[in-house]
Design a protein around this motif. Structure first.
Motif, PDB file in Angstrom:
ATOM      1  N   THR A  76      27.717 -30.504 -18.325  1.00 40.81           N
ATOM      2  CA  THR A  76      28.510 -30.049 -17.174  1.00 40.81           C
ATOM      3  C   THR A  76      28.173 -30.858 -15.919  1.00 40.81           C
ATOM      4  N   LEU A  77      27.148 -31.711 -15.999  1.00 36.09           N
ATOM      5  CA  LEU A  77      26.679 -32.476 -14.848  1.00 36.09           C
ATOM      6  C   LEU A  77      27.347 -33.839 -14.784  1.00 36.09           C
ATOM      7  N   LYS A  78      27.520 -34.344 -13.578  1.00 40.36           N
ATOM      8  CA  LYS A  78      28.084 -35.687 -13.409  1.00 40.36           C
ATOM      9  C   LYS A  78      27.118 -36.749 -13.914  1.00 40.36           C
ATOM     10  N   THR A  79      25.833 -36.520 -13.687  1.00 40.50           N
ATOM     11  CA  THR A  79      24.810 -37.457 -14.152  1.00 40.50           C
ATOM     12  C   THR A  79      23.767 -36.684 -14.964  1.00 40.50           C
ATOM     13  N   PRO A  80      24.047 -36.426 -16.237  1.00 39.38           N
ATOM     14  CA  PRO A  80      23.101 -35.673 -17.065  1.00 39.38           C
ATOM     15  C   PRO A  80      21.788 -36.424 -17.252  1.00 39.38           C
ATOM     16  N   ASN A  81      20.713 -35.646 -17.392  1.00 34.11           N
ATOM     17  CA  ASN A  81      19.370 -36.224 -17.421  1.00 34.11           C
ATOM     18  C   ASN A  81      18.655 -35.915 -18.735  1.00 34.11           C
ATOM     19  N   LYS A  82      18.877 -36.740 -19.733  1.00 34.59           N
ATOM     20  CA  LYS A  82      18.079 -36.849 -20.961  1.00 34.59           C
ATOM     21  C   LYS A  82      18.180 -35.710 -21.963  1.00 34.59           C
ATOM     22  N   ALA A  83      18.519 -34.484 -21.554  1.00 33.43           N
ATOM     23  CA  ALA A  83      18.432 -33.385 -22.520  1.00 33.43           C
ATOM     24  C   ALA A  83      19.330 -32.211 -22.165  1.00 33.43           C
ATOM     25  N   ILE A  84      19.808 -31.541 -23.220  1.00 34.68           N
ATOM     26  CA  ILE A  84      20.525 -30.268 -23.105  1.00 34.68           C
ATOM     27  C   ILE A  84      19.963 -29.347 -24.177  1.00 34.68           C
ATOM     28  N   ALA A  85      19.666 -28.106 -23.799  1.00 32.40           N
ATOM     29  CA  ALA A  85      19.224 -27.101 -24.767  1.00 32.40           C
ATOM     30  C   ALA A  85      20.285 -26.010 -24.865  1.00 32.40           C
ATOM     31  N   VAL A  86      20.594 -25.612 -26.078  1.00 32.70           N
ATOM     32  CA  VAL A  86      21.455 -24.454 -26.328  1.00 32.70           C
ATOM     33  C   VAL A  86      20.531 -23.271 -26.611  1.00 32.70           C
ATOM     34  N   VAL A  87      20.626 -22.237 -25.770  1.00 38.41           N
ATOM     35  CA  VAL A  87      19.634 -21.154 -25.763  1.00 38.41           C
ATOM     36  C   VAL A  87      20.315 -19.810 -25.988  1.00 38.41           C
ATOM     37  N   ARG A  88      19.661 -18.939 -26.738  1.00 37.90           N
ATOM     38  CA  ARG A  88      20.174 -17.587 -26.956  1.00 37.90           C
ATOM     39  C   ARG A  88      19.884 -16.699 -25.751  1.00 37.90           C
ATOM     40  N   LYS A  89      20.877 -15.915 -25.356  1.00 36.67           N
ATOM     41  CA  LYS A  89      20.675 -14.944 -24.283  1.00 36.67           C
ATOM     42  C   LYS A  89      19.681 -13.883 -24.725  1.00 36.67           C
ATOM     43  N   SER A  90      18.919 -13.370 -23.761  1.00 33.04           N
ATOM     44  CA  SER A  90      17.990 -12.287 -24.077  1.00 33.04           C
ATOM     45  C   SER A  90      17.636 -11.537 -22.803  1.00 33.04           C
ATOM     46  N   ILE A  91      17.204 -10.291 -22.964  1.00 30.63           N
ATOM     47  CA  ILE A  91      16.701  -9.506 -21.840  1.00 30.63           C
ATOM     48  C   ILE A  91      15.221  -9.821 -21.670  1.00 30.63           C
ATOM     49  N   ILE A  92      14.821 -10.138 -20.471  1.00 35.20           N
ATOM     50  CA  ILE A  92      13.420 -10.443 -20.195  1.00 35.20           C
ATOM     51  C   ILE A  92      12.636  -9.140 -20.118  1.00 35.20           C
ATOM     52  N   PRO A  93      11.620  -8.956 -20.964  1.00 37.02           N
ATOM     53  CA  PRO A  93      10.817  -7.729 -20.888  1.00 37.02           C
ATOM     54  C   PRO A  93      10.153  -7.615 -19.515  1.00 37.02           C
ATOM     55  N   ALA A  94      10.282  -6.455 -18.909  1.00 34.56           N
ATOM     56  CA  ALA A  94       9.668  -6.256 -17.587  1.00 34.56           C
ATOM     57  C   ALA A  94       9.427  -4.778 -17.354  1.00 34.56           C
ATOM     58  N   GLU A  95       8.344  -4.480 -16.662  1.00 34.25           N
ATOM     59  CA  GLU A  95       8.094  -3.108 -16.246  1.00 34.25           C
ATOM     60  C   GLU A  95       9.110  -2.729 -15.176  1.00 34.25           C
ATOM     61  N   GLU A  96       9.363  -1.432 -15.071  1.00 33.60           N
ATOM     62  CA  GLU A  96      10.301  -0.969 -14.052  1.00 33.60           C
ATOM     63  C   GLU A  96       9.804  -1.413 -12.684  1.00 33.60           C
ATOM     64  N   SER A  97      10.660  -2.093 -11.961  1.00 36.02           N
ATOM     65  CA  SER A  97      10.251  -2.704 -10.708  1.00 36.02           C
ATOM     66  C   SER A  97      10.382  -1.714  -9.553  1.00 36.02           C
ATOM     67  N   SER A  98       9.476  -1.837  -8.595  1.00 37.48           N
ATOM     68  CA  SER A  98       9.538  -0.981  -7.403  1.00 37.48           C
ATOM     69  C   SER A  98      10.367  -1.629  -6.303  1.00 37.48           C
ATOM     70  N   PHE A  99      10.673  -2.922  -6.467  1.00 38.43           N
ATOM     71  CA  PHE A  99      11.540  -3.598  -5.500  1.00 38.43           C
ATOM     72  C   PHE A  99      12.573  -4.407  -6.271  1.00 38.43           C
ATOM     73  N   ILE A 100      13.835  -4.208  -5.917  1.00 41.73           N
ATOM     74  CA  ILE A 100      14.957  -4.767  -6.676  1.00 41.73           C
ATOM     75  C   ILE A 100      15.945  -5.398  -5.704  1.00 41.73           C
ATOM     76  N   ILE A 101      16.557  -6.489  -6.107  1.00 40.73           N
ATOM     77  CA  ILE A 101      17.666  -7.080  -5.358  1.00 40.73           C
ATOM     78  C   ILE A 101      18.962  -6.652  -6.033  1.00 40.73           C
ATOM     79  N   ALA A 102      19.945  -6.209  -5.238  1.00 42.45           N
ATOM     80  CA  ALA A 102      21.270  -5.870  -5.755  1.00 42.45           C
ATOM     81  C   ALA A 102      22.293  -6.815  -5.126  1.00 42.45           C
ATOM     82  N   LEU A 103      23.193  -7.340  -5.944  1.00 42.51           N
ATOM     83  CA  LEU A 103      24.196  -8.290  -5.471  1.00 42.51           C
ATOM     84  C   LEU A 103      25.589  -7.722  -5.726  1.00 42.51           C
ATOM     85  N   ASP A 104      26.369  -7.631  -4.657  1.00 42.94           N
ATOM     86  CA  ASP A 104      27.723  -7.094  -4.729  1.00 42.94           C
ATOM     87  C   ASP A 104      28.734  -8.234  -4.598  1.00 42.94           C
TER      88      ASP A 104
END
Length: 240
Positions: A76-104
């Motif tokens: 997708t880049l105009k000047t690609p740099n040496k490598a592309i990885a195809v990666v599976r989506k996943s949920i990152i394990p994390a403890e319930e956070s006390s501070f969260i960013i919300a984007l509308d």
């Protein structure tokens, strides 16, 4: 050798509908691919690399060699740099956070990626987004996040229902809010940032428990949403 079917699959991931259907996304560029290999090699479907790429030993990952012209066809880049990885989506394990960013309804991929990078810098592990916010797996978002996608969990949901279900205070960034430099900020809470042009949706205004603003000392009409997020995060974390 890299087959035409693999090239077609990579190119299909430029589009959100195919990323959603296949559960895959792209990571591009030597530095980002190396970081992904180090962090989550088991989630990489395969990598496409040019002759100058050196990754070390990853027996669980398939590597396909190609020339620069082929890499450019895939990228997708105009000047690609040496490598592309195809990666599976996943949920990152994390403890319930006390501070969260919300984007509308944040729409710009560069803003989204930068906010993810800011979250990573300040140790915020969770971002919740309205369904109208740009896809966090958009290649431009991944690029702008500078690796933050590996450490920050992004979830999409109806924000009104989410705010109604939480006891955390909601700090909404509004032009008419209280001066953030004069306000005592809780270390636990949700920072709500709105759309680049329209700000926070009317339906979410009633959920804001603490309207805050960054005071203006010059003549600029507004601040970029990712810049504003960085300034506000700095204030929340000032006394930690």
């Amino acid at each position: 050798m890299l087959s035409n079917s693999k090239i077609k699959q990579i190119r299909s991931l430029h589009q959100k509908k195919n990323r959603d259907e296949l559960g895959l996304f792209l990571v591009e560029g030597e530095k980002m691919v190396l970081e992904t290999l180090l962090s989550i090699p088991s989630q990489i479907e395969f990598c496409v690399v040019t002759n100058g790429f050196r990754a070390g030993e990853y027996p669980e990952v398939e590597f396909y060699q190609c020339d620069e012209d082929t890499l450019k066809r895939c990228s997708t880049l105009k000047t690609p740099n040496k490598a592309i990885a195809v990666v599976r989506k996943s949920i990152i394990p994390a403890e319930e956070s006390s501070f969260i960013i919300a984007l509308d309804a944040v729409q710009d991929p560069g803003n989204m990626g930068t906010i993810m990078r800011l979250a990573d810098w300040f140790g915020v592990r969770k971002i919740v987004c309205s369904p109208t916010t740009v896809d966090c797996y958009n290649p431009k978002v991944i690029q702008a996040s500078m690796g933050a996608f590996l450490r920050v969990n992004v979830e999409y949901m109806e924000l009104k229902a989410y705010f109604d279900s939480t006891s955390l205070p909601v700090y909404g960034a509004l032009l008419e809010g209280e001066n953030v430099y004069q306000k005592t900020l809780s270390p636990n809470g949700i920072l709500l940032m709105g759309n680049e042009g329209k700000g926070i949706s009317d339906e979410l205004l009633s959920s804001i428990t603490h309207p805050i603003s960054i005071p203006r000392f010059g003549q600029a009409e507004s601040l970029n949403v990712s810049v504003a997020t960085g300034i506000l995060l700095s204030e929340f974390y000032r006394n930690r």
